[in-house]
Design an enzyme around this catalytic site. Sequence first.
Site, PDB file in Angstrom:
ATOM      1  N   ARG A   1       4.720  -1.881  -6.094  1.00 30.83           N
ATOM      2  CA  ARG A   1       5.162  -1.624  -4.714  1.00 30.83           C
ATOM      3  C   ARG A   1       5.821  -2.869  -4.140  1.00 30.83           C
ATOM      4  O   ARG A   1       6.732  -2.798  -3.328  1.00 30.83           O
ATOM      5  CB  ARG A   1       3.983  -1.183  -3.822  1.00 30.83           C
ATOM      6  CG  ARG A   1       4.363  -1.067  -2.358  1.00 30.83           C
ATOM      7  CD  ARG A   1       3.475  -0.122  -1.557  1.00 30.83           C
ATOM      8  NE  ARG A   1       2.067  -0.382  -1.722  1.00 30.83           N
ATOM      9  CZ  ARG A   1       1.411  -1.440  -1.203  1.00 30.83           C
ATOM     10  NH1 ARG A   1       2.053  -2.344  -0.483  1.00 30.83           N
ATOM     11  NH2 ARG A   1       0.124  -1.589  -1.407  1.00 30.83           N
TER      12      ARG A   1
ATOM     13  N   TYR B   1      25.084   7.896  11.626  1.00 26.83           N
ATOM     14  CA  TYR B   1      24.417   8.889  10.785  1.00 26.83           C
ATOM     15  C   TYR B   1      23.257   9.478  11.602  1.00 26.83           C
ATOM     16  O   TYR B   1      22.494   8.727  12.214  1.00 26.83           O
ATOM     17  CB  TYR B   1      23.906   8.195   9.521  1.00 26.83           C
ATOM     18  CG  TYR B   1      23.092   9.090   8.637  1.00 26.83           C
ATOM     19  CD1 TYR B   1      23.712  10.085   7.884  1.00 26.83           C
ATOM     20  CD2 TYR B   1      21.715   8.962   8.555  1.00 26.83           C
ATOM     21  CE1 TYR B   1      22.964  10.919   7.074  1.00 26.83           C
ATOM     22  CE2 TYR B   1      20.963   9.796   7.743  1.00 26.83           C
ATOM     23  CZ  TYR B   1      21.594  10.770   7.010  1.00 26.83           C
ATOM     24  OH  TYR B   1      20.853  11.603   6.216  1.00 26.83           O
TER      25      TYR B   1
ATOM     26  N   ASP C   1      25.941  -0.534   8.276  1.00 29.78           N
ATOM     27  CA  ASP C   1      25.616   0.457   7.249  1.00 29.78           C
ATOM     28  C   ASP C   1      26.915   0.685   6.471  1.00 29.78           C
ATOM     29  O   ASP C   1      27.867   1.264   6.974  1.00 29.78           O
ATOM     30  CB  ASP C   1      25.117   1.741   7.931  1.00 29.78           C
ATOM     31  CG  ASP C   1      24.770   2.847   6.939  1.00 29.78           C
ATOM     32  OD1 ASP C   1      25.308   2.838   5.819  1.00 29.78           O
ATOM     33  OD2 ASP C   1      23.984   3.736   7.301  1.00 29.78           O
TER      34      ASP C   1
ATOM     35  N   LYS D   1      24.338   7.857  -2.124  1.00 31.14           N
ATOM     36  CA  LYS D   1      25.711   8.344  -2.048  1.00 31.14           C
ATOM     37  C   LYS D   1      26.550   7.706  -3.169  1.00 31.14           C
ATOM     38  O   LYS D   1      26.347   8.019  -4.322  1.00 31.14           O
ATOM     39  CB  LYS D   1      26.271   8.062  -0.645  1.00 31.14           C
ATOM     40  CG  LYS D   1      25.288   8.431   0.494  1.00 31.14           C
ATOM     41  CD  LYS D   1      24.996   9.910   0.592  1.00 31.14           C
ATOM     42  CE  LYS D   1      23.838  10.261   1.522  1.00 31.14           C
ATOM     43  NZ  LYS D   1      23.840   9.688   2.849  1.00 31.14           N
TER      44      LYS D   1
HETATM   45  C1  LIG Z   1      22.860   9.487   3.874  1.00 25.30           C
HETATM   46  C2  LIG Z   1      23.022   8.359   4.810  1.00 25.30           C
HETATM   47  C3  LIG Z   1      21.914   7.643   5.285  1.00 25.30           C
HETATM   48  C4  LIG Z   1      20.478   8.019   4.929  1.00 25.30           C
HETATM   49  O1  LIG Z   1      20.231   7.795   3.600  1.00 25.30           O
HETATM   50  P1  LIG Z   1      19.125   8.601   2.720  1.00 25.30           P
HETATM   51  O2  LIG Z   1      19.280   7.994   1.375  1.00 25.30           O
HETATM   52  O3  LIG Z   1      19.496  10.057   2.799  1.00 25.30           O
HETATM   53  O4  LIG Z   1      17.810   8.352   3.365  1.00 25.30           O
HETATM   54  C5  LIG Z   1      22.141   6.568   6.132  1.00 25.30           C
HETATM   55  N1  LIG Z   1      23.400   6.223   6.495  1.00 25.30           N
HETATM   56  C6  LIG Z   1      24.487   6.903   6.082  1.00 25.30           C
HETATM   57  C7  LIG Z   1      25.834   6.468   6.532  1.00 25.30           C
HETATM   58  C8  LIG Z   1      24.340   7.992   5.226  1.00 25.30           C
HETATM   59  O5  LIG Z   1      25.419   8.668   4.824  1.00 25.30           O
END
Ligand SMILES: *Cc1c(COP(=O)(O)O)cnc(C)c1O
Length: 406
Positions: free
Chosen positions: A55, A108, A177, A202
């Site tokens: 962890r 998001y 982000d 992604k």
């Molecule tokens: C999908 C996404 C998230 C969240 O990520 P998860 O892996 O689904 O928890 C945060 N920011 C953006 C821009 C995203 O596309």
Amino acid sequence: MTDIRTQAVHAGERPDPVTGAIATGIAQTTAFAYGTLDHGAALFSQEADGWTYSRWGNPTTAALQAKLAALEGGEAAAVFGAGTAATSALVLGMVQPGEEIAFLGPLYGGTESFFRGLAQRLGIRVAAISDGDLVAGLSDATRLLWIETPTNPTLRLHDLRAIATVAREKGVLTVADNTFSTPCLTRPLEHGIDLVTHSMTKYIGGHGDAIGGAVVGPERLLAPIRQVGFNHLGGSLAPHAAYLFLRGLKTLPLRMAAHCEGATRVASFLVGHSAVRQVFYPGLPGHPGHALARRQMTGGFGGIVSFELKRPGRAAAAAFLDSLEVFVQAVSLGDVGSLACHPASTTHSFISAEARAEQGICDELIRLSVGIEHSDDLIADLDQALGRVARTAAPAAAPASAEQLT
Ligand SMILES: *Cc1c(COP(=O)(O)O)cnc(C)c1O
């Protein structure tokens, strides 16, 4: 090792010194034997370097962290079980009750709902500000300023360097982000941003088979984020998923080049189509952020293209989406396979109709995640589906109200 393609393959990894295995192994283990009590005690007091419990740290996740840090040009990285876990660890690790998170929207949906949900419940203040009143929007209580590069789903761009400069003067930490751009197209730390986050789910994974997140930045900022994220929230990434992300990263630069090329062709096709009202893609000269994108993005404008159908109403959007044969209808993005979604009914269905309208998310809006298939096939698919929209019956005219009749 300065080129990103070389870093993507080699950074953080080398053949195993014991076995010679050229692929990084999956250290599928909970704990690590420490041999003697004295050595165990030294590990726990951090007088000795080594692994204790997965962890907190694991050789496979550590290799992924080193590779990500190299690609983003950061000192270190911490990886988590989801992008959302990275977000919550960052906020709860960095912001105290009474302090404020400011953000430039749209964000998001899950990020904004965490800010307005659990974070506020724990006494953290939240302020939505606009690019125009950045200086006035940041107060003495502001600890973090959160942005996305570019924003979902209408692909607005923020000027990273300008934002970082203003925030730094005010003593506010900036977070970008970078899920949509990836380090192949934008490296926010080079523009003065303090911390970068990712949903690795992604583009970094890229194959639609693993959920994960990351924070990249200086070690001094990462220490409290790890403490909260791993020790208190338990949001650590599993070693098998780390292996999938390491593997995905090796081809990230090649995949991003293909996504950008395909998206550019798809966007140009849509711009010229009679069934399409408006196309959002930073690579189009008509996009409001195009000049900034040319300065701030390198190597392309990304793989996401959003557009509005001319024919009004959700039924036309359904006719289009339900006719697609190569594009798959699903949320998420960044996979090798092309995906299409209707943000108003899916990703942005949880926010109010007013908030959707404010962010330009209408019933006619479609978001495409352009994959790495041949763009001729993608365009042919879009073309036949747009043809179906033209052939669906026009929506019945709204009944005239009594007032209009009189
Ligand atoms: C999908 C996404 C998230 C969240 O990520 P998860 O892996 O689904 O928890 C945060 N920011 C953006 C821009 C995203 O596309």
